[in-house]
Design a protein around this motif. Structure first.
Motif, PDB file in Angstrom:
ATOM      1  N   TYR A 289      81.126  47.394  43.112  1.00 44.60           N
ATOM      2  CA  TYR A 289      81.763  46.510  44.100  1.00 44.60           C
ATOM      3  C   TYR A 289      81.156  46.586  45.728  1.00 44.60           C
ATOM      4  O   TYR A 289      81.892  45.871  46.486  1.00 44.60           O
ATOM      5  CB  TYR A 289      83.258  47.051  44.168  1.00 44.60           C
ATOM      6  CG  TYR A 289      84.043  46.565  42.912  1.00 44.60           C
ATOM      7  CD1 TYR A 289      84.466  45.346  42.665  1.00 44.60           C
ATOM      8  CD2 TYR A 289      84.300  47.560  41.908  1.00 44.60           C
ATOM      9  CE1 TYR A 289      85.220  44.934  41.314  1.00 44.60           C
ATOM     10  CE2 TYR A 289      84.955  47.443  40.734  1.00 44.60           C
ATOM     11  CZ  TYR A 289      85.333  46.005  40.526  1.00 44.60           C
ATOM     12  OH  TYR A 289      86.129  45.872  39.253  1.00 44.60           O
TER      13      TYR A 289
ATOM     14  N   ARG B 143      92.969  43.938  48.878  1.00 43.87           N
ATOM     15  CA  ARG B 143      94.151  44.316  49.428  1.00 43.87           C
ATOM     16  C   ARG B 143      94.436  45.863  49.756  1.00 43.87           C
ATOM     17  O   ARG B 143      93.774  46.396  48.929  1.00 43.87           O
ATOM     18  CB  ARG B 143      95.492  43.979  48.812  1.00 43.87           C
ATOM     19  CG  ARG B 143      95.788  42.343  48.669  1.00 43.87           C
ATOM     20  CD  ARG B 143      96.743  41.971  47.681  1.00 43.87           C
ATOM     21  NE  ARG B 143      96.411  42.384  46.417  1.00 43.87           N
ATOM     22  CZ  ARG B 143      97.621  42.502  45.225  1.00 43.87           C
ATOM     23  NH1 ARG B 143      98.813  42.223  45.792  1.00 43.87           N
ATOM     24  NH2 ARG B 143      97.346  42.897  44.418  1.00 43.87           N
TER      25      ARG B 143
ATOM     26  N   THR C 230      91.687  44.983  44.256  1.00 46.79           N
ATOM     27  CA  THR C 230      91.112  43.155  43.892  1.00 46.79           C
ATOM     28  C   THR C 230      92.370  42.699  43.649  1.00 46.79           C
ATOM     29  O   THR C 230      93.583  43.384  43.444  1.00 46.79           O
ATOM     30  CB  THR C 230      90.402  43.298  42.884  1.00 46.79           C
ATOM     31  OG1 THR C 230      90.991  43.710  41.547  1.00 46.79           O
ATOM     32  CG2 THR C 230      89.114  43.899  42.670  1.00 46.79           C
ATOM     33  N   PRO C 231      92.477  41.352  43.723  1.00 46.23           N
ATOM     34  CA  PRO C 231      93.602  40.689  43.492  1.00 46.23           C
ATOM     35  C   PRO C 231      94.279  40.742  42.312  1.00 46.23           C
ATOM     36  O   PRO C 231      95.542  40.558  42.112  1.00 46.23           O
ATOM     37  CB  PRO C 231      92.957  39.041  43.437  1.00 46.23           C
ATOM     38  CG  PRO C 231      92.007  39.221  44.713  1.00 46.23           C
ATOM     39  CD  PRO C 231      91.252  40.498  44.229  1.00 46.23           C
ATOM     40  N   ASP C 232      93.617  41.527  41.156  1.00 43.66           N
ATOM     41  CA  ASP C 232      94.119  41.754  40.060  1.00 43.66           C
ATOM     42  C   ASP C 232      94.679  43.228  39.935  1.00 43.66           C
ATOM     43  O   ASP C 232      94.906  43.782  38.700  1.00 43.66           O
ATOM     44  CB  ASP C 232      93.454  41.203  38.847  1.00 43.66           C
ATOM     45  CG  ASP C 232      91.972  42.094  38.742  1.00 43.66           C
ATOM     46  OD1 ASP C 232      91.717  43.083  39.535  1.00 43.66           O
ATOM     47  OD2 ASP C 232      91.399  41.863  37.596  1.00 43.66           O
ATOM     48  N   ASN C 233      94.698  43.976  41.101  1.00 42.60           N
ATOM     49  CA  ASN C 233      95.154  45.157  41.063  1.00 42.60           C
ATOM     50  C   ASN C 233      94.094  46.091  40.539  1.00 42.60           C
ATOM     51  O   ASN C 233      94.515  47.262  40.355  1.00 42.60           O
ATOM     52  CB  ASN C 233      96.469  45.446  40.566  1.00 42.60           C
ATOM     53  CG  ASN C 233      97.597  44.574  41.456  1.00 42.60           C
ATOM     54  OD1 ASN C 233      97.490  44.619  42.647  1.00 42.60           O
ATOM     55  ND2 ASN C 233      98.350  44.033  40.544  1.00 42.60           N
ATOM     56  N   THR C 234      92.846  45.668  40.632  1.00 38.34           N
ATOM     57  CA  THR C 234      91.832  46.975  40.280  1.00 38.34           C
ATOM     58  C   THR C 234      91.285  47.886  41.418  1.00 38.34           C
ATOM     59  O   THR C 234      91.117  47.273  42.256  1.00 38.34           O
ATOM     60  CB  THR C 234      90.722  46.163  39.550  1.00 38.34           C
ATOM     61  OG1 THR C 234      90.947  45.478  38.489  1.00 38.34           O
ATOM     62  CG2 THR C 234      89.687  47.228  39.086  1.00 38.34           C
TER      63      THR C 234
END
Length: 322
Positions: free
Chosen positions: A81, A4, A51-55
Motif C-alpha cells: 500500500y 480512515r 481502507t474503505p473496506d476496513n482492511t
C-alpha cells in the motif's frame, strides 16, 4: 487511495496493529523484537489506517514526552500500500491531533531515507545522524504544530527554512512566538536580531534560550548578533539571553544602536540568508514571517549591518556579575 484513521489505547488496540509492526519492523527491517516492543506502548495512543473496506494497512503511535511535547513513532505502511498517499494521510492526522491537543512541539525519529517525506509536512532535522536498531536515523521536530496543521492545507514543506516562500501573518503574541521559535530552531549559522529592547515576554523564555544556545554551539562559525536601543531593562532584571551571552561571548554579541545615526522603525529577526520575522511596530505583536525570502533578507541584512557598524557595546551589561 483514501484511508480512515482509528485511534486506540494499547489495552484496546486490535491485533492488526501488532501484526503490521511485526511485518514491517521485525520481518522486513530486521529490528530485534526486544527493541520493537517497549513500555512506551502502554502510555501511547495508537493509530490504525484502514481502507474503505476496513482492511488494516498502516499504523503509528503518539505519546506525551514532556508537558507540551508529543512524540510520533512506530509509523509503518504495509509494502503493498506504499506510494498511494496513505503515509501522508496518517501523518497529517497525527499533526492535527497534536494541534487539537495544543501541543507546542511535535518530535519524531525518522529513518534517514524518509527525511523528505517528513519535511513535506513541516518537520525539520534537529540532530546528527545516529543508528537505532542498526538503521540510520535523525531526530526531526516541528515547534508549532498548530501552524503546521494550518499549513498542510495549502503549502508544501510548511514552516521549512529555505522552502516555504509564502508569508505567515501574525497579529497575536502566541502565533508570533511560534514563528520566532520555529525560525530560530532551524537557523544553521547566523541569527541577527533587532529590537527596541530585549522584551522579557518575547526573548526571556526557556525555549528561546535553548534554541539560541544550541545555535551558538552548533558550528564554529555560528554567529548571534543582538542590536537594541535600550539596555536599562536588562540591567534592572536578569535575562536568560544576557546570561547566555556572557558565557558565550565569542558567539553571541549585543550592541546598542547609536542614536546619532538613522535607525529602522520596525524590529526584525533574520535567520541565515532566507528567513525573517518582521514586526510593523516595536510595541505590537503584528507582522509577518517568511522562511524563504532571500531578497528581503538581503535588504534587511544591509540595514542591520549599517546600524551594527555604528553601534556601541553596553558597558552596564559588561559590568554585571555572572
Amino acid at each position: 487511495m483514501k484511508a480512515r484513521i482509528r485511534k486506540y489505547s494499547w489495552q484496546l488496540a486490535p491485533g492488526h496493529i501488532r501484526d503490521i509492526r511485526q511485518r514491517v519492523f521485525i520481518d522486513e527491517q530486521r529490528v530485534p523484537p526486544e527493541l520493537e516492543w517497549d513500555d512506551t506502548d502502554e502510555i501511547a495512543d495508537h493509530f490504525l489506517a484502514v481502507t474503505p473496506d476496513n482492511t488494516p494497512i498502516g499504523v503509528a503511535r503518539m505519546f506525551t514526552a514532556l508537558e507540551e511535547t508529543a512524540c510520533i513513532g512506530r509509523m509503518a505502511i504495509l509494502p503493498e500500500y506504499r506510494g498511494q498517499g496513505i503515509g501522508e494521510t496518517l501523518l497529517q492526522h497525527l499533526i492535527h491531533e497534536a494541534a487539537d491537543n495544543q501541543y507546542r512541539e511535535l518530535r519524531l525519529s525518522a529513518q534517514e531515507y524518509a527525511i523528505p517525506f517528513y519535511e513535506s509536512s513541516g518537520f525539520h532535522v534537529c540532530s546528527d545522524t545516529y543508528e537505532d536498531a542498526g538503521i540510520p536515523h535523525v531526530d526531526m521536530r516541528c515547534l508549532a504544530p498548530t501552524l503546521q496543521a494550518e499549513g498542510l492545507e495549502s503549502r508544501n514543506r510548511p514552516l521549512l527554512l529555505g522552502h516555504d516562500s509564502r508569508s505567515w501573518l501574525f497579529s497575536d503574541e502566541l502565533r508570533m512566538l511560534d514563528l520566532v521559535d520555529t525560525l530560530a530552531g532551524q537557523t544553521s549559522q547566523r541569527l541577527w536580531l533587532y529590537d527596541r529592547f530585549l522584551d522579557h515576554d518575547l526573548y526571556d523564555r526557556h525555549r528561546f534560550r535553548e534554541l539560541i544556545s544550541a545555535l551558538a554551539r552548533r558550528h564554529r562559525l555560528s554567529e548571534v548578533r543582538i542590536l537594541i536601543h535600550d539596555d536599562k531593562p536588562l540591567v534592572k532584571r536578569r535575562h536568560q539571553l544576557v546570561e547566555l551571552m556572557r558565557r558565550l561571548p565569542s558567539k553571541i554579541e549585543l550592541r546598542l544602536v547609536n542614536d546619532d545615526y538613522p535607525a529602522d522603525d520596525q524590529p526584525f529577526m533574520l535567520a541565515d540568508r532566507e528567513g525573517v520575522v518582521y514586526r510593523h511596530a516595536f510595541d505590537k505583536p503584528e507582522g509577518f514571517a517568511n522562511f524563504a525570502d532571500g531578497g528581503r533578507v538581503k535588504l534587511l541584512t544591509e540595514t542591520f549591518q549599517r546600524m551594527w557598524d555604528t553601534a556601541r557595546s553596553s558597558l552596564e551589561l559588561r559590568e554585571l556579575p555572572l
